[in-house]
Design a protein around this motif. Structure first.
Motif, short mmCIF file in Angstrom:
data_model
loop_
_atom_site.label_atom_id
_atom_site.label_comp_id
_atom_site.label_asym_id
_atom_site.label_seq_id
_atom_site.Cartn_x
_atom_site.Cartn_y
_atom_site.Cartn_z
N VAL A 88 2.44 3.47 10.91
CA VAL A 88 1.40 3.73 9.91
C VAL A 88 1.99 4.14 8.57
O VAL A 88 1.35 3.95 7.51
CB VAL A 88 0.42 4.80 10.43
CG1 VAL A 88 1.08 6.17 10.52
CG2 VAL A 88 -0.84 4.87 9.58
N THR A 89 3.19 4.66 8.56
CA THR A 89 3.83 5.11 7.32
C THR A 89 3.94 3.97 6.31
O THR A 89 3.78 4.17 5.10
CB THR A 89 5.22 5.68 7.61
OG1 THR A 89 5.09 6.76 8.53
CG2 THR A 89 5.89 6.17 6.34
N TYR A 90 4.22 2.77 6.79
CA TYR A 90 4.48 1.65 5.88
C TYR A 90 3.22 1.24 5.12
O TYR A 90 3.28 0.97 3.91
CB TYR A 90 5.07 0.47 6.66
CG TYR A 90 6.44 0.79 7.21
CD1 TYR A 90 7.58 0.60 6.44
CD2 TYR A 90 6.60 1.34 8.47
CE1 TYR A 90 8.84 0.91 6.92
CE2 TYR A 90 7.85 1.65 8.97
CZ TYR A 90 8.97 1.44 8.19
OH TYR A 90 10.21 1.77 8.66
N SER A 91 2.09 1.19 5.78
CA SER A 91 0.85 0.84 5.08
C SER A 91 0.43 1.97 4.14
O SER A 91 -0.10 1.70 3.05
CB SER A 91 -0.27 0.53 6.08
OG SER A 91 -0.44 1.59 7.00
N LEU A 92 0.68 3.21 4.52
CA LEU A 92 0.37 4.33 3.63
C LEU A 92 1.21 4.26 2.36
O LEU A 92 0.72 4.47 1.25
CB LEU A 92 0.62 5.66 4.34
CG LEU A 92 -0.33 6.01 5.48
CD1 LEU A 92 0.15 7.26 6.21
CD2 LEU A 92 -1.75 6.22 4.97
N ASN A 93 2.49 3.93 2.51
CA ASN A 93 3.37 3.82 1.34
C ASN A 93 2.96 2.65 0.45
O ASN A 93 3.02 2.74 -0.79
CB ASN A 93 4.82 3.66 1.78
CG ASN A 93 5.38 4.93 2.40
OD1 ASN A 93 4.83 6.02 2.22
ND2 ASN A 93 6.47 4.81 3.13
N ALA A 94 2.56 1.55 1.09
CA ALA A 94 2.12 0.39 0.29
C ALA A 94 0.87 0.73 -0.51
O ALA A 94 0.74 0.35 -1.68
CB ALA A 94 1.85 -0.80 1.21
N ALA A 95 -0.06 1.45 0.10
CA ALA A 95 -1.28 1.85 -0.60
C ALA A 95 -0.96 2.77 -1.77
O ALA A 95 -1.53 2.65 -2.86
CB ALA A 95 -2.24 2.54 0.37
N ARG A 96 -0.03 3.69 -1.55
CA ARG A 96 0.33 4.63 -2.62
C ARG A 96 0.97 3.92 -3.80
O ARG A 96 0.86 4.37 -4.94
CB ARG A 96 1.29 5.68 -2.05
CG ARG A 96 1.62 6.81 -3.02
CD ARG A 96 2.40 7.89 -2.32
NE ARG A 96 3.63 7.36 -1.73
CZ ARG A 96 4.35 8.01 -0.82
NH1 ARG A 96 3.95 9.19 -0.40
NH2 ARG A 96 5.45 7.47 -0.35
N ALA A 97 1.63 2.79 -3.54
CA ALA A 97 2.24 2.02 -4.63
C ALA A 97 1.20 1.32 -5.50
O ALA A 97 1.50 0.92 -6.62
CB ALA A 97 3.22 1.00 -4.06
N LEU A 98 -0.02 1.17 -4.98
CA LEU A 98 -1.07 0.45 -5.70
C LEU A 98 -2.00 1.37 -6.48
O LEU A 98 -2.51 0.99 -7.54
CB LEU A 98 -1.90 -0.38 -4.73
CG LEU A 98 -1.18 -1.49 -3.96
CD1 LEU A 98 -2.15 -2.17 -3.02
CD2 LEU A 98 -0.55 -2.49 -4.90
N THR A 99 -2.25 2.54 -5.95
CA THR A 99 -3.24 3.43 -6.56
C THR A 99 -2.91 4.88 -6.22
O THR A 99 -2.36 5.16 -5.15
CB THR A 99 -4.66 3.08 -6.06
OG1 THR A 99 -5.58 4.05 -6.57
CG2 THR A 99 -4.74 3.06 -4.56
N ASP A 100 -3.29 5.77 -7.12
CA ASP A 100 -3.10 7.19 -6.87
C ASP A 100 -4.18 7.76 -5.97
O ASP A 100 -4.05 8.89 -5.48
CB ASP A 100 -3.10 7.96 -8.20
CG ASP A 100 -1.90 7.63 -9.06
OD1 ASP A 100 -0.85 7.27 -8.49
OD2 ASP A 100 -2.00 7.72 -10.30
N THR A 101 -5.23 7.00 -5.75
CA THR A 101 -6.32 7.46 -4.87
C THR A 101 -5.88 7.35 -3.41
O THR A 101 -5.35 6.32 -2.98
CB THR A 101 -7.58 6.61 -5.09
OG1 THR A 101 -7.97 6.70 -6.46
CG2 THR A 101 -8.72 7.11 -4.21
N ARG A 102 -6.11 8.40 -2.65
CA ARG A 102 -5.72 8.37 -1.24
C ARG A 102 -6.46 7.26 -0.49
O ARG A 102 -7.67 7.08 -0.69
CB ARG A 102 -6.00 9.71 -0.56
CG ARG A 102 -5.05 10.82 -0.92
CD ARG A 102 -5.27 12.02 -0.02
NE ARG A 102 -6.63 12.54 -0.13
CZ ARG A 102 -7.18 13.38 0.75
NH1 ARG A 102 -6.51 13.74 1.82
NH2 ARG A 102 -8.41 13.82 0.56
#
Length: 448
Positions: free
Chosen positions: A33-47
């Protein structure tokens, strides 16, 4: 444009044959799950919103506050899973990006390109990622009309023989127009399996004459989904190849990349050479022009420049410049080797500092100790640091010479330039410049 990211992570992953939730299985030293969380963080500051189900509390403990967790109590399909995010996101975003937590190889650049393609066409309701591949891996098919427009997504289990021949596969990553998405999720038909499929949103949009487009991924490996341990091993190989290639391009030599394991948290200086069967894990930092391996493990360890480590295990250790270790040495947490130290075969150091130029040739244990500069430790030396109840400290000052098979019964201090004879059992301090030998050791030479 305000972007919201939803990560679907509710499935048990029965084909993993494990009690551990699938998204917590380790890949490259991190839970999936860490990888998708990191990818999302690279796109937007919104959790991102993480939809969880099986093992929800275990997932929650790993994820912490990196995502907003919502529960899918019953696993009734991907469409139903996305419905669980509606109370959190409805009216909060213009665009909703949906991806899966079991697709760890998707690069942020691919997701960014998807979002840009979606927003570039203002009338697009759904933009999805597809991939051209001969091996379907269970992915559904992207069906287009004669003009190339996407008109349907067909699950593999429901596809006709003609549709199964289609090589364009649905990767399962979507961008939706948020205002269209939320009401239409409740219009999804119930499948023969009693589930609501996110893929059916395409049929709803096409039936309304709305625009659906697909962005073809350039690298099919990115779309590898983890459903079995075989898939996990395949993803591990891809991830390892990416990391190793990055370091080789940065000036690090890997003699055999296929047997070199470098976690993505590691840093390596240029002109370092890594030999086969070497593993670098955690917060390891390696300086320039080092030689590591073969058969070496470094975990949370810092090396200066021009160090050599051969066939050894280092955990939580610090090596300054020009240190040589091994073969078959073990450095445990708290070991600090100053510049020019040599630690030879079958030597172990724990919670101890070895001063500049000190040599521990072989078959020795140095624990809970402070050694000065240019100390020589003979073969078989042991710092006897534990009395059965407490640990005690040993101090060996600059230039001391410790004879072979010396037992240093802590707490004890060996003074500057002092010596011990072979086989000595030292239970009392040895003054500077003096010689002690025997069992128990006695000081017999006056200071000169």
């Amino acid at each position: 444009m305000h972007l919201a990211v939803v990560i679907l992570a509710a499935g048990q992953g029965t084909r993993m044959k494990s009690d551990l939730p699938k998204v917590l299985h380790p890949l490259g030293g991190h839970p999936l799950v860490t990888y998708s969380l990191n990818a999302a963080r690279a796109l937007t500051d919104t959790r991102p919103v993480l939809v969880v189900g099986y093992g929800a509390e275990r997932v929650r403990k790993v994820v912490g506050d990196r995502a907003i967790l919502v529960l899918q109590a019953e696993q009734l399909g991907t469409g139903h899973a996305l419905m669980q995010a509606e109370p959190v996101l409805a009216g909060q975003a213009d665009t909703v990006l949906v991806l899966y937590a079991d697709m760890p190889l998707v690069r942020p650049e691919t997701l960014r390109a998807l979002v840009q393609a979606h927003t570039r066409q203002g009338d697009t309701i759904i933009t999805l990622v597809s991939v051209i591949a001969d091996r379907s891996r269970g992915f559904g098919r992207v069906v287009r009309d004669a003009s190339g427009n996407v008109i349907a997504l067909v699950e593999e289990a429901q596809a006709t023989p003609e549709q199964l021949a289609i090589r364009e596969l649905n990767a399962g990553i979507y961008c939706f127009d948020a205002r269209w998405l939320w009401p239409h999720l409740h219009q999804l038909p119930l499948s023969p399996k009693g589930e609501y499929y996110l893929t059916d949103t395409v049929a709803l949009a096409v039936a309304e004459g709305r625009k659906v487009q697909a962005v073809i991924a350039e690298d099919p490996e990115e779309m590898l989904g983890i459903n079995t341990r075989v898939h996990l091993a395949e993803a591990e190989a891809v991830l390892r190849r990416r990391i190793n290639q990055r370091w080789m391009e940065a000036g690090v030599t890997l003699l055999d990349p296929l047997t070199t394991y470098i976690q993505d948290t590691v840093e390596i200086g240029p002109d370092t050479v890594i030999l086969p069967n070497t593993h670098l894990w955690g917060q390891t930092r390696v300086g320039a022009a080092c030689t590591l391996g073969p058969n070496t493990i470094l975990r949370d360890t810092t090396l200066g420049d021009r160090c050599r480590v051969e066939a050894s295990v280092l955990e939580g250790a610090t090596l300054e410049d020009d240190v040589s270790v091994g073969p078959f040495a073990h450095l445990r947490p708290g070991a600090h080797l100053a510049r020019g130290v040599h630690l030879g075969n079958f030597a172990e150091v724990k919670n101890a500092t070895l001063g500049p130029g000190t040599k521990v040739g072989h078959f020795s244990y140095i624990g809970d100790a402070t050694l000065g500069a240019n100390v020589n430790i003979g073969a078989g030396t042991v710092t006897c640091n534990f009395d059965g109840e407490r640990k005690h400290h040993t101090t060996i000052e600059d230039g001391a010479f410790i004879g072979s098979d010396t037992m240093l019964v802590a707490p004890v201090t060996i003074g500057r330039g002092a010596k011990t004879g072979a086989g000595a059992v030292v239970t009392r301090d040895v003054p500077p410049g003096r010689l002690a030998y025997g069992v128990p050791a006695r000081v017999i030479q006056e200071e000169r």
